[in-house]
Design a protein around this motif. Structure first.
Motif, PDB file in Angstrom:
ATOM      1  N   SER A   2       0.839  -1.582   0.070  1.00 21.37           N
ATOM      2  CA  SER A   2      -0.080  -0.024  -0.414  1.00 21.37           C
ATOM      3  C   SER A   2       1.055   1.256   0.021  1.00 21.37           C
ATOM      4  O   SER A   2       2.097   0.954   0.140  1.00 21.37           O
ATOM      5  N   ASN A   3       0.627   2.274   0.261  1.00 22.17           N
ATOM      6  CA  ASN A   3       1.161   3.628  -0.552  1.00 22.17           C
ATOM      7  C   ASN A   3       1.810   4.048   1.193  1.00 22.17           C
ATOM      8  O   ASN A   3       2.552   4.320   1.345  1.00 22.17           O
ATOM      9  N   ALA A   4       1.111   3.369   1.831  1.00 26.42           N
ATOM     10  CA  ALA A   4       1.055   3.925   3.378  1.00 26.42           C
ATOM     11  C   ALA A   4       2.254   3.005   4.173  1.00 26.42           C
ATOM     12  O   ALA A   4       3.841   3.700   4.478  1.00 26.42           O
ATOM     13  N   GLU A   5       2.232   1.754   3.234  1.00 33.91           N
ATOM     14  CA  GLU A   5       3.714   0.278   3.604  1.00 33.91           C
ATOM     15  C   GLU A   5       5.192   1.334   2.642  1.00 33.91           C
ATOM     16  O   GLU A   5       6.138   1.528   3.474  1.00 33.91           O
ATOM     17  N   ALA A   7       5.356   4.621   2.055  1.00 30.27           N
ATOM     18  CA  ALA A   7       6.079   5.774   2.920  1.00 30.27           C
ATOM     19  C   ALA A   7       7.024   5.324   3.787  1.00 30.27           C
ATOM     20  O   ALA A   7       7.609   6.333   4.795  1.00 30.27           O
ATOM     21  N   ASN A   8       6.037   4.411   4.213  1.00 29.13           N
ATOM     22  CA  ASN A   8       7.192   3.830   5.999  1.00 29.13           C
ATOM     23  C   ASN A   8       8.415   3.418   5.413  1.00 29.13           C
ATOM     24  O   ASN A   8       9.178   3.466   5.308  1.00 29.13           O
ATOM     25  N   HIS A  82      -3.689   9.199  -6.056  1.00 29.28           N
ATOM     26  CA  HIS A  82      -3.208   8.354  -5.282  1.00 29.28           C
ATOM     27  C   HIS A  82      -1.880   7.834  -6.364  1.00 29.28           C
ATOM     28  O   HIS A  82      -0.885   6.944  -5.830  1.00 29.28           O
ATOM     29  N   ARG A  86       1.905   7.021  -5.023  1.00 32.35           N
ATOM     30  CA  ARG A  86       2.782   5.903  -4.977  1.00 32.35           C
ATOM     31  C   ARG A  86       3.775   5.275  -5.816  1.00 32.35           C
ATOM     32  O   ARG A  86       5.144   5.266  -5.827  1.00 32.35           O
TER      33      ARG A  86
END
Length: 97
Positions: A2-5, A7-8, A82, A86
């Motif tokens: 995911s985008n959150a993953e 980013a992390n 989105h 990404r």
């Protein structure tokens, strides 16, 4: 991923290398992102700047400057936003190897 993953993962990669991450948006008070989303669609494009066209740039000490574009097409503003996030995150991760 995911985008959150993504980013992390990018944040962790930067921290491990002692690299500070900055975006053009953070340097311009949001003017870049406003200009970017103004032509995200579904209307407002032109022959030179079609709807869904997004340019990316990346500079990292000791590496060539990267400038590339993606044409996301007429898939709607949310999709383009989105995919823009990404692509930017993936570009950063690729640059850090």
């Amino acid at each position: 991923m995911s985008n959150a993953e993504l980013a992390n993962a990018l944040l962790l990669a930067c921290q491990q290398r002692g690299i500070m991450l900055a975006t053009a948006e953070s340097c311009t008070g949001g003017l870049i992102i406003a200009a970017l989303t103004d032509i995200a669609g579904p209307t407002g494009g032109s022959a030179d700047k079609p709807v869904g066209l997004v340019w990316f740039g990346l500079a990292l000490a000791g590496q060539p400057i990267v400038a590339e574009h993606q044409l996301f097409g007429h898939k709607g503003r949310e999709f383009i936003r989105h995919e823009t996030v990404r692509h930017a995150l993936e570009l950063g991760l690729r640059a850090l190897g």
